[in-house]
Write a protein that holds these residues in place. Sequence first.
Motif, PDB file in Angstrom:
ATOM      1  N   HIS A 233       0.804  -1.219   0.000  1.00 17.98           N
ATOM      2  CA  HIS A 233       0.000   0.000   0.000  1.00 17.98           C
ATOM      3  C   HIS A 233       0.842   1.277   0.000  1.00 17.98           C
ATOM      4  N   GLY A 234       2.166   1.126  -0.059  1.00 20.44           N
ATOM      5  CA  GLY A 234       3.009   2.309  -0.045  1.00 20.44           C
ATOM      6  C   GLY A 234       3.103   2.966   1.307  1.00 20.44           C
ATOM      7  N   GLY A 235       2.810   2.234   2.361  1.00 17.67           N
ATOM      8  CA  GLY A 235       2.850   2.758   3.714  1.00 17.67           C
ATOM      9  C   GLY A 235       1.704   2.197   4.524  1.00 17.67           C
ATOM     10  N   LEU A 236       1.702   2.490   5.806  1.00 20.08           N
ATOM     11  CA  LEU A 236       0.678   1.955   6.706  1.00 20.08           C
ATOM     12  C   LEU A 236      -0.322   3.000   7.175  1.00 20.08           C
ATOM     13  N   ALA A 237      -0.075   4.255   6.864  1.00 13.79           N
ATOM     14  CA  ALA A 237      -0.926   5.328   7.383  1.00 13.79           C
ATOM     15  C   ALA A 237      -2.369   5.159   6.923  1.00 13.79           C
ATOM     16  N   HIS A 238      -3.271   5.201   7.909  1.00 19.04           N
ATOM     17  CA  HIS A 238      -4.720   5.230   7.689  1.00 19.04           C
ATOM     18  C   HIS A 238      -5.274   3.935   7.090  1.00 19.04           C
ATOM     19  N   LEU A 239      -4.504   2.847   7.125  1.00 15.76           N
ATOM     20  CA  LEU A 239      -5.043   1.558   6.699  1.00 15.76           C
ATOM     21  C   LEU A 239      -5.925   0.982   7.805  1.00 15.76           C
ATOM     22  N   PRO A 240      -6.984   0.247   7.453  1.00 12.58           N
ATOM     23  CA  PRO A 240      -7.867  -0.328   8.482  1.00 12.58           C
ATOM     24  C   PRO A 240      -7.181  -1.454   9.232  1.00 12.58           C
ATOM     25  N   LEU A 241      -7.475  -1.544  10.497  1.00 14.74           N
ATOM     26  CA  LEU A 241      -6.855  -2.542  11.355  1.00 14.74           C
ATOM     27  C   LEU A 241      -7.193  -3.963  10.913  1.00 14.74           C
ATOM     28  N   ARG A 242      -8.350  -4.151  10.294  1.00 15.57           N
ATOM     29  CA  ARG A 242      -8.768  -5.507   9.927  1.00 15.57           C
ATOM     30  C   ARG A 242      -7.846  -6.149   8.892  1.00 15.57           C
ATOM     31  N   LEU A 243      -7.069  -5.339   8.137  1.00 17.12           N
ATOM     32  CA  LEU A 243      -6.136  -5.920   7.180  1.00 17.12           C
ATOM     33  C   LEU A 243      -5.091  -6.797   7.853  1.00 17.12           C
ATOM     34  N   LEU A 244      -4.793  -6.496   9.099  1.00 18.21           N
ATOM     35  CA  LEU A 244      -3.702  -7.189   9.790  1.00 18.21           C
ATOM     36  C   LEU A 244      -3.983  -8.677   9.960  1.00 18.21           C
ATOM     37  N   SER A 245      -5.244  -9.017  10.194  1.00 16.52           N
ATOM     38  CA  SER A 245      -5.567 -10.407  10.542  1.00 16.52           C
ATOM     39  C   SER A 245      -5.778 -11.303   9.337  1.00 16.52           C
ATOM     40  N   ALA A 246      -5.775 -10.748   8.116  1.00 12.26           N
ATOM     41  CA  ALA A 246      -6.117 -11.551   6.945  1.00 12.26           C
ATOM     42  C   ALA A 246      -5.107 -12.654   6.670  1.00 12.26           C
ATOM     43  N   GLU A 247      -3.821 -12.423   6.961  1.00  7.37           N
ATOM     44  CA  GLU A 247      -2.789 -13.393   6.631  1.00  7.37           C
ATOM     45  C   GLU A 247      -2.154 -14.045   7.859  1.00  7.37           C
ATOM     46  N   LEU A 248      -2.620 -13.700   9.055  1.00 11.94           N
ATOM     47  CA  LEU A 248      -2.071 -14.282  10.270  1.00 11.94           C
ATOM     48  C   LEU A 248      -2.940 -15.439  10.747  1.00 11.94           C
ATOM     49  N   THR A 249      -2.313 -16.435  11.319  1.00 10.55           N
ATOM     50  CA  THR A 249      -3.035 -17.544  11.933  1.00 10.55           C
ATOM     51  C   THR A 249      -3.332 -17.167  13.379  1.00 10.55           C
ATOM     52  N   LEU A 250      -4.602 -17.013  13.695  1.00 11.82           N
ATOM     53  CA  LEU A 250      -4.991 -16.443  14.981  1.00 11.82           C
ATOM     54  C   LEU A 250      -5.846 -17.415  15.778  1.00 11.82           C
ATOM     55  N   ARG A 251      -5.674 -17.379  17.088  1.00  8.20           N
ATOM     56  CA  ARG A 251      -6.515 -18.098  18.033  1.00  8.20           C
ATOM     57  C   ARG A 251      -7.345 -17.047  18.770  1.00  8.20           C
ATOM     58  N   ARG A 252      -8.544 -17.422  19.146  1.00  5.65           N
ATOM     59  CA  ARG A 252      -9.425 -16.497  19.851  1.00  5.65           C
ATOM     60  C   ARG A 252      -9.809 -17.080  21.204  1.00  5.65           C
ATOM     61  N   ILE A 253      -9.827 -16.235  22.224  1.00  2.00           N
ATOM     62  CA  ILE A 253     -10.279 -16.671  23.544  1.00  2.00           C
ATOM     63  C   ILE A 253     -11.251 -15.633  24.090  1.00  2.00           C
ATOM     64  N   SER A 254     -12.127 -16.077  24.952  1.00  2.00           N
ATOM     65  CA  SER A 254     -13.070 -15.142  25.572  1.00  2.00           C
ATOM     66  C   SER A 254     -12.459 -14.444  26.777  1.00  2.00           C
ATOM     67  N   GLY A 255     -11.425 -15.043  27.382  1.00  2.00           N
ATOM     68  CA  GLY A 255     -10.736 -14.396  28.491  1.00  2.00           C
ATOM     69  C   GLY A 255     -11.421 -14.633  29.817  1.00  2.00           C
ATOM     70  N   PRO A 256     -10.667 -14.500  30.914  1.00  2.00           N
ATOM     71  CA  PRO A 256     -11.214 -14.784  32.246  1.00  2.00           C
ATOM     72  C   PRO A 256     -12.063 -13.659  32.823  1.00  2.00           C
ATOM     73  N   VAL A 257     -11.946 -12.437  32.279  1.00  2.00           N
ATOM     74  CA  VAL A 257     -12.694 -11.282  32.797  1.00  2.00           C
ATOM     75  C   VAL A 257     -13.567 -10.745  31.672  1.00  2.00           C
ATOM     76  N   PRO A 258     -14.894 -10.910  31.744  1.00  2.00           N
ATOM     77  CA  PRO A 258     -15.759 -10.539  30.627  1.00  2.00           C
ATOM     78  C   PRO A 258     -15.622  -9.079  30.189  1.00  2.00           C
ATOM     79  N   ALA A 259     -15.360  -8.177  31.107  1.00  2.00           N
ATOM     80  CA  ALA A 259     -15.313  -6.749  30.763  1.00  2.00           C
ATOM     81  C   ALA A 259     -13.943  -6.287  30.289  1.00  2.00           C
ATOM     82  N   ALA A 260     -12.985  -7.198  30.140  1.00  2.00           N
ATOM     83  CA  ALA A 260     -11.618  -6.784  29.828  1.00  2.00           C
ATOM     84  C   ALA A 260     -11.505  -6.042  28.512  1.00  2.00           C
ATOM     85  N   SER A 261     -12.371  -6.351  27.542  1.00  2.00           N
ATOM     86  CA  SER A 261     -12.291  -5.705  26.237  1.00  2.00           C
ATOM     87  C   SER A 261     -13.122  -4.428  26.149  1.00  2.00           C
TER      88      SER A 261
END
Length: 373
Positions: A233-261
Amino acid sequence: MTAQGYDAVVLAGGAAKRMGGADKPGLRVGGRPLLDRVLGACADATTTVVVGSRRPTARPVRWAREEPPGGGPLAALAAGLAHVTEPVVLALSADLPFLSAETVRALIGALDGEKPGPGPAPAARRDAGPDADRATADRATADRATADRATMDRAGADRDTRAGGAARAEAADTSRAAWDPATARAGEADGTAGNEPADGVLLVDSDGRDQPLVAAYRTEPLRRELSLLAAEHGGLAHLPLRLLSAELTLRRISGPVPAASFDCDTWEDLASARARIREHGNVLDEWMAAVKDELGIELDVDTGVLLDLARDAAHGVTRPAAPLTTFLVGYAAGRAGGTPAEVAEAARRAAALAARWAAESDEGPADGGKTDG
């Protein structure tokens, strides 16, 4: 907790448009700035990098700034990664009032397929205070720049084989839409997410939405992905955060504290957070955390022991004895070394004294109450 240690990158440079441009990291919840609350949750990070304008903080950090200032979360994350040396990095936004060390431990542990639990002794910090070893930091930055240039060269070769930014964003959205929270929770239970090792672990909120800025990543895959995005993209400025996860292998957890997010994006969110910590079930722990933060105390205090002591002193002696007794117990424990065991021992001895004091007030004369007359 991974035995290798971790660094933390905290993004604190957003424009807070929904709050009229307010200094969001400096807004207070429970008497403490939002940024300090987040810093407290990752206090055992080897190095903590805050990306944003410099400001006083409760503990030393290393400062960085995205290019251009206000360039968005991907640019900010890349600026923070330039100072990261550990193999694992925690990525956090600065507006998480209920983030806890327990949630941080769960994220770091889940990256290696571990169940949440207490970790090893914290690694020695290398935060950039006034007396930090700047020569070492400069060498690390130079080495990182060399590695980044090599990654950028590889990115040029890979660029034509990867989908464009828009297609990748659409794929990321489709992946999230198809994600089944029940399946993710099953993966969390046995510590797996498919057959591939995870590049990162994201916290998922109560509605099943990914929180990429409440997450732990392996540093090199994250750095590589940011470099590839910059090349595309010729740089990272103002790109949406969702692009980051498209090529990464990710695990998801709900976490021990529901309000943490829970994050404070609006004034209504801030008011809700301030009300929540004053609820009966939360207020005491929140107050103790605020006092320890204000006084620079990292001791884990058994509040139950101290409350029992205060009750015994108030009932067995006199009501004003409660706060004065607990103060003296803290002072005595501090002189003895200030460990949790010494606090408990000082409280035990004071409680025994209060019990003896109360027992004397109930006793009659030594001869059973009879007097000569």
